[in-house]
Write an enzyme that holds these catalytic residues in place. Structure first.
Site: not given
Ligand code: PLP
Length: 349
Positions: A35, A246
């Site tokens: 994602k 800045y």
């Molecule tokens: C993002 C997510 C993961 C992966 O989590 P990490 O902490 O990045 O390993 C797994 N399961 C779900 C439901 C998620 O939303």
């Protein structure tokens, strides 16, 4: 047009991290959360490489993220379920929904949807149906590929966090055999570090694939994947008593050689790195001077350092330690990397 900043992405390190997590998952299969555009690396590049290594389960948040991966023809699950407006995409068959609510389940049934995943909430109170709803028959008759839940505090080592993970694990384990799900899945990256009891049939790491260290004991096994580099736009000498950037937060005590590089907080190089971040040029370490701007950073050049105009410097970007010095999460250090980098996969960094 070649950009003045780039991300070198180490394919071997990515695959090494996946194989490591796969091994730590024991008999369970190891998937990949891709994602947020593969946590900022580029979801397509990540998924292609992990699929070639043997990964068969990919997780995204939304249907547009799933659609972007559709040309690869991989098994993709959409964590945020199916809203009414997602149904055409969901019925097109390039990914399966992770159903989160009774309404989504009813919608999927009414459409005669096929294989799906289901999220059960075991205490995080984010997405998912309740264990009671599952026991009450809400899922009866669904073709469930993966029944999953998500851990809230697996990356924390306090007694309270440990107890919460254990409660969630036990609640989830008690659902074994209650549904017709082919597989059960609980662990994210940190959950894999909690041990074999947490692996069930499938694990879903994200962060650790990309070089993040979710639990200290995993540090030695995980390799850095993302290496930002930026070009020097202007080298200058700052005279003793003059300031840089800045709000003039850094003042030269003696005449100082400074490189201004093409990188800023709009590229995810957080303002929190002001005065504490660093870069490398060959053997030289170049500390960040003063404020990080939106598009520019000033670096202090040691004597005999030949980082001249148009030279490329490597930004020090070890996720675990940078997260501590900038007081931000490793997740944000990855997912905030912006659109202005040239992303280049290389096999040896
Ligand atoms: C993002 C997510 C993961 C992966 O989590 P990490 O902490 O990045 O390993 C797994 N399961 C779900 C439901 C998620 O939303």
């Amino acid at each position: 047009m070649p950009a003045p900043l780039r991300l070198r992405l180490d394919s071997e390190a990515l695959v090494h991290n996946w194989r490591t997590l796969d091994r730590l998952s024991g008999r369970a299969a190891c998937g990949a959360a891709v994602k947020a555009d593969g946590y900022g690396l580029g979801a397509t590049g990540v998924a292609e490489r992990l699929a070639a290594a043997g990964c068969r389960d990919f997780f995204v948040a939304t249907w547009s993220e799933a659609q972007a991966l559709a040309p690869l023809g991989l098994p993709v699950s959409v964590l945020h379920g199916v809203r009414a407006e997602d149904m055409p995409a969901a019925m097109a068959g390039f990914a399966r929904p992770v159903l989160n609510t009774a309404q989504q389940i009813a919608r999927w049934r009414a459409a005669g949807g096929g294989a799906c995943d289901v999220m059960v909430d075991t205490g995080m109170n984010r997405l998912g149906v309740s264990p009671d709803e599952v026991r009450g028959g809400l899922l009866d008759g669904l073709a469930i590929e993966t029944l999953m839940s998500h851990l809230a505090s697996a990356d924390e080592d306090t007694d309270t966090a440990r107890a919460m993970s254990e409660r969630q694990r036990a609640t989830f384990a008690a659902l074994a055999g209650v549904t017709g799900a082919r597989r059960m899945s609980l662990a994210n990256s940190a959950g894999i570090g909690l041990g074999a009891d947490y692996a069930f049939d499938l694990t879903r790491p994200g962060l650790a694939l990309y070089g993040g260290v979710p639990r200290a004991e995993m540090a030695a096994a995980i390799r850095q994947v993302v290496f930002p580099e930026a070009q020097v736009l202007q080298r200058r000498r700052v005279r003793a008593g003059e300031s840089v950037g800045y709000n003039a937060t850094w003042t030269a005590a003696v005449d100082t050689e400074v490189a201004i590089i093409n990188l800023g907080y709009a590229d995810g190089y957080r303002r929190a790195f002001s005065g504490v971040g660093s870069a490398s040029f060959g053997e030289h370490r170049l500390p960040v001077l003063g404020r990080v701007s939106m598009d520019l950073v000033a670096l202090k050049l040691p004597t005999n350092c030949h980082a001249d105009d148009e030279a490329w410097v490597s930004i020090d970007y070890r996720l675990a330690s940078n997260a501590i010095i900038a007081a931000v999460s490793q997740y944000e250090l990855l997912t905030n990397l912006g659109a202005r980098y040239d992303r280049r996969w290389v096999s040896n960094v």
